[in-house]
Write a protein that holds these residues in place. Sequence first.
Motif, short mmCIF file in Angstrom:
data_model
loop_
_atom_site.label_atom_id
_atom_site.label_comp_id
_atom_site.label_asym_id
_atom_site.label_seq_id
_atom_site.Cartn_x
_atom_site.Cartn_y
_atom_site.Cartn_z
N VAL A 100 34.81 36.46 30.93
CA VAL A 100 35.98 36.51 30.20
C VAL A 100 36.78 35.10 30.86
CG1 VAL A 100 38.39 37.29 29.92
CG2 VAL A 100 36.38 39.51 30.58
N THR A 101 36.37 34.56 29.51
CA THR A 101 37.09 33.13 29.40
C THR A 101 38.33 32.93 28.82
OG1 THR A 101 35.96 32.21 27.66
CG2 THR A 101 35.07 32.28 30.00
N GLY A 102 38.96 33.86 27.95
CA GLY A 102 39.77 33.25 27.42
C GLY A 102 40.75 32.51 26.55
N GLY A 103 41.47 32.37 26.41
CA GLY A 103 42.06 30.91 25.41
C GLY A 103 42.67 29.71 26.41
N SER A 155 37.31 42.71 43.77
CA SER A 155 39.12 41.67 44.30
C SER A 155 38.92 40.30 44.26
CB SER A 155 38.72 41.94 46.22
OG SER A 155 38.48 43.44 46.39
N GLY A 156 37.51 39.92 43.81
CA GLY A 156 37.94 37.99 43.45
C GLY A 156 38.17 38.17 42.11
N ILE A 157 38.30 39.41 41.20
CA ILE A 157 39.24 38.81 40.09
C ILE A 157 40.90 38.19 40.27
CG2 ILE A 157 40.62 40.26 37.92
CD1 ILE A 157 38.53 42.20 38.04
N HIS A 158 41.74 39.19 41.93
CA HIS A 158 42.83 38.70 41.35
C HIS A 158 42.62 37.43 41.87
CE1 HIS A 158 46.65 38.58 43.62
NE2 HIS A 158 47.33 39.68 42.87
N GLY A 159 42.22 36.77 42.83
CA GLY A 159 42.15 35.40 43.27
C GLY A 159 40.44 34.40 43.72
N LEU A 160 40.72 34.36 45.03
CA LEU A 160 39.23 33.21 45.11
C LEU A 160 38.24 34.87 44.39
CD1 LEU A 160 39.66 31.64 48.65
CD2 LEU A 160 38.99 30.38 46.61
N PRO A 161 37.16 33.88 44.37
CA PRO A 161 35.96 33.09 44.47
C PRO A 161 36.70 31.68 43.17
CG PRO A 161 34.62 34.46 43.42
CD PRO A 161 35.58 34.95 43.43
N TYR A 162 37.72 32.07 42.41
CA TYR A 162 37.91 31.52 41.56
C TYR A 162 36.39 30.65 40.08
CZ TYR A 162 41.30 29.34 44.43
OH TYR A 162 42.93 29.47 45.28
N THR A 163 36.51 31.80 39.55
CA THR A 163 35.16 32.25 39.02
C THR A 163 35.89 33.37 37.89
OG1 THR A 163 33.76 33.28 40.37
CG2 THR A 163 33.47 31.44 40.49
N VAL A 164 34.48 32.76 36.49
CA VAL A 164 35.42 33.54 35.53
C VAL A 164 34.01 35.33 35.59
CG1 VAL A 164 33.93 34.28 33.25
CG2 VAL A 164 34.55 32.19 34.43
N TYR A 165 35.27 36.30 35.20
CA TYR A 165 34.05 37.21 35.82
C TYR A 165 34.33 38.40 35.05
CZ TYR A 165 35.02 42.33 36.75
OH TYR A 165 34.91 43.83 36.85
N ASP A 166 33.57 39.00 34.45
CA ASP A 166 32.71 39.73 33.79
C ASP A 166 32.37 38.92 32.02
OD1 ASP A 166 31.52 41.58 32.23
OD2 ASP A 166 33.59 42.82 31.63
N GLN A 194 45.11 28.93 28.07
CA GLN A 194 45.94 29.63 29.22
C GLN A 194 45.33 30.35 30.12
OE1 GLN A 194 49.01 27.72 29.88
NE2 GLN A 194 48.56 27.26 27.96
N GLU A 195 43.95 30.24 30.23
CA GLU A 195 43.59 30.90 30.34
C GLU A 195 42.12 30.56 31.66
OE1 GLU A 195 44.11 34.44 31.21
OE2 GLU A 195 45.07 35.08 29.36
N TYR A 196 41.64 30.91 32.54
CA TYR A 196 40.88 30.45 33.54
C TYR A 196 39.67 29.94 33.21
CZ TYR A 196 37.62 29.62 38.01
OH TYR A 196 36.93 29.24 38.31
N HIS A 197 39.46 28.89 32.83
CA HIS A 197 37.42 29.15 32.95
C HIS A 197 36.70 28.35 33.89
CE1 HIS A 197 38.67 28.15 28.47
NE2 HIS A 197 39.45 27.99 28.65
N ASN A 198 36.88 27.82 34.62
CA ASN A 198 36.50 27.59 35.57
C ASN A 198 36.39 26.92 37.04
OD1 ASN A 198 35.85 24.30 35.65
ND2 ASN A 198 34.93 25.05 33.56
N ASP A 199 36.13 26.82 38.01
CA ASP A 199 36.89 26.12 39.16
C ASP A 199 37.45 24.55 38.57
OD1 ASP A 199 34.47 25.58 39.17
OD2 ASP A 199 34.49 25.56 41.32
#
Length: 573
Positions: free
Chosen positions: A88-91, A75-86, A93-98
């Motif tokens: 995966v940080t990406g480029g 569930s947390g992939i979608h929004g909170l807790p705003y942390t990296v899943y598995d 335009q991707e999410y890195h940390n909170d």
Amino acid sequence: MGLSHSSIYHSSHVRSVTTSGPVIVEPFSEIYPRLDIYDFYGNEKYKLQVDLLIQSYQALFDRPYDDMRSFYQISGIHGLPYTVYDGVTGGAQEYHNDTDWATGRFGGYCHHGDVLFPTWHRPYILLAESLLVEEAKKIALQYPDNEKEKYVEAAKKLRHPFWDWADAKATKGVPKIFTSPEIEINTPNGKKNVKNPLKSFTLPVDTSYPLVKGQNPTDKPNYTVPNISYNPYTPAGYPTVRHPNSNYEDQIDLLNSNLSAYVPTVFRPGMYQMFHISDFLRFSSHDTNSDGTQMGNIFSGHPHPSNPAGFAHFASIEINHDDFHLVFGGPGGHMSYVDLAAFDPIFFFHHTNVDHELYKAIDENTYLTPFRKTKTEFWKSSDVQDIEKLGYTYLEVEKFKGQDPKKLKAYVLELYKPDPHHGRRFFVKLTIKAGKLDGPYFIRVFIDLPDANAQTPVTSPHFAGLVSMWSSTKNHVHDNTFVYGTVDITAAMVRLNIRTQVYAPLQEVNTTTGLLGTKWIFDVEKDINIVPVSLNGKGVSPKEAGVDKIEVFTFAHDKVDPNFLDENSGKYY
């Protein structure tokens, strides 16, 4: 706008690659249909699958919250807790940390307001579905020998059900499988009444941060819906809720009452209108430029405070999706907030339905992170075009397999079409200045009810529909940024005995554009009553909500000008 970036998430909630290896989203090896909950629950044919689904959801609930395959982490992939899943940080335009706000994206990984909205959610639902089926297969092996074979077969055929909330049956309220505190199932240890995991999910850790006194669940029985517009606080040990009352409990009667009003006025017309949009860009998401191009990836993850966000009714698949989120969650309910929505189990039945409505082809090659196809490769939109290759289908798809796609489209339109006996259809079009009011909020449309206000029930015969502004950031938009919202008011006019015939000799309507004269059938300025309502139930004036112009258009039934649809499909200009 208060955003839930907090030091709460810097340590205990940080996620990384699971010890059991990267989480791979694998398609099923055999194809079986995803079923409508109306066919699935209460049907003796699928009773064993219901038993397994309930136990499988509970199994995901029971996993340690820091397990990448637990319900909390999924569930947390979608929004909170705003942390990296598995990991995966990406480029860029991707999410890195909170605390990383500078890359143009923050929050979870979900895509909203861009063309990837439908395809990103496809592997997301497939991930949850595959983990549930994996649990079901384990549970099936635990049944006594005289039942085991049947349950093993049921587990193999299990696919995640969907709830078609635009079905006419939804006017009767939410199916009991989503609201009953307990449910009777047959377990490996015999028949039992068990806690129903589809009603709510209890958060294992604090989510978001405490608000002022009176606006937190711990303040029950004097809880009040927060007066902010983003991410209410949920302490560890508290469940997800829907339309919470002062005791922080679901108000199911209110939710059912709202559904009885919104299904015929918003959901069904929205679905019907959606399938008249031929351009995939407009069909798929909120935001399209006047030249038909994508506005830009401003909603990857969630809207940044410096970006405009305004979502309106009619007619993309995402707009209809937004309407359901707000109506189902209600003031203070988790489904009403982008970053919290996936913690309510109904989210996955809702998004399986969105996938069910997605009958269009897609040709995109953007990576759908964080969903891994292999240890080193991510799923792309082009990988998820053919659902049979993913190991599932829908009964309607099977029914029309190999036939002209127009037959399938005609079938779907027949499911949601308005009453043809009305002769003509009338639409109120609102031009809304974005960024005047923090969202989420509704703009309700009433007909011939000058004293309509925020307390006027949507069950009133004068209620015609609404424009949903799921997220709108105040004072952070350009002066020329507007949102179009369109509501079909025909059924309300019929209920109120307002004539639905127009007379061409009197030039009541512009036969080219469909624009109705302002004082013929009714006085547009006086008889179209606009009531903006914030998510905490408080009303504001149309001017404060940014309502800039009110117009009425009319067309012969099923002869709505396609240009009108394309130009007024809940977008900016």
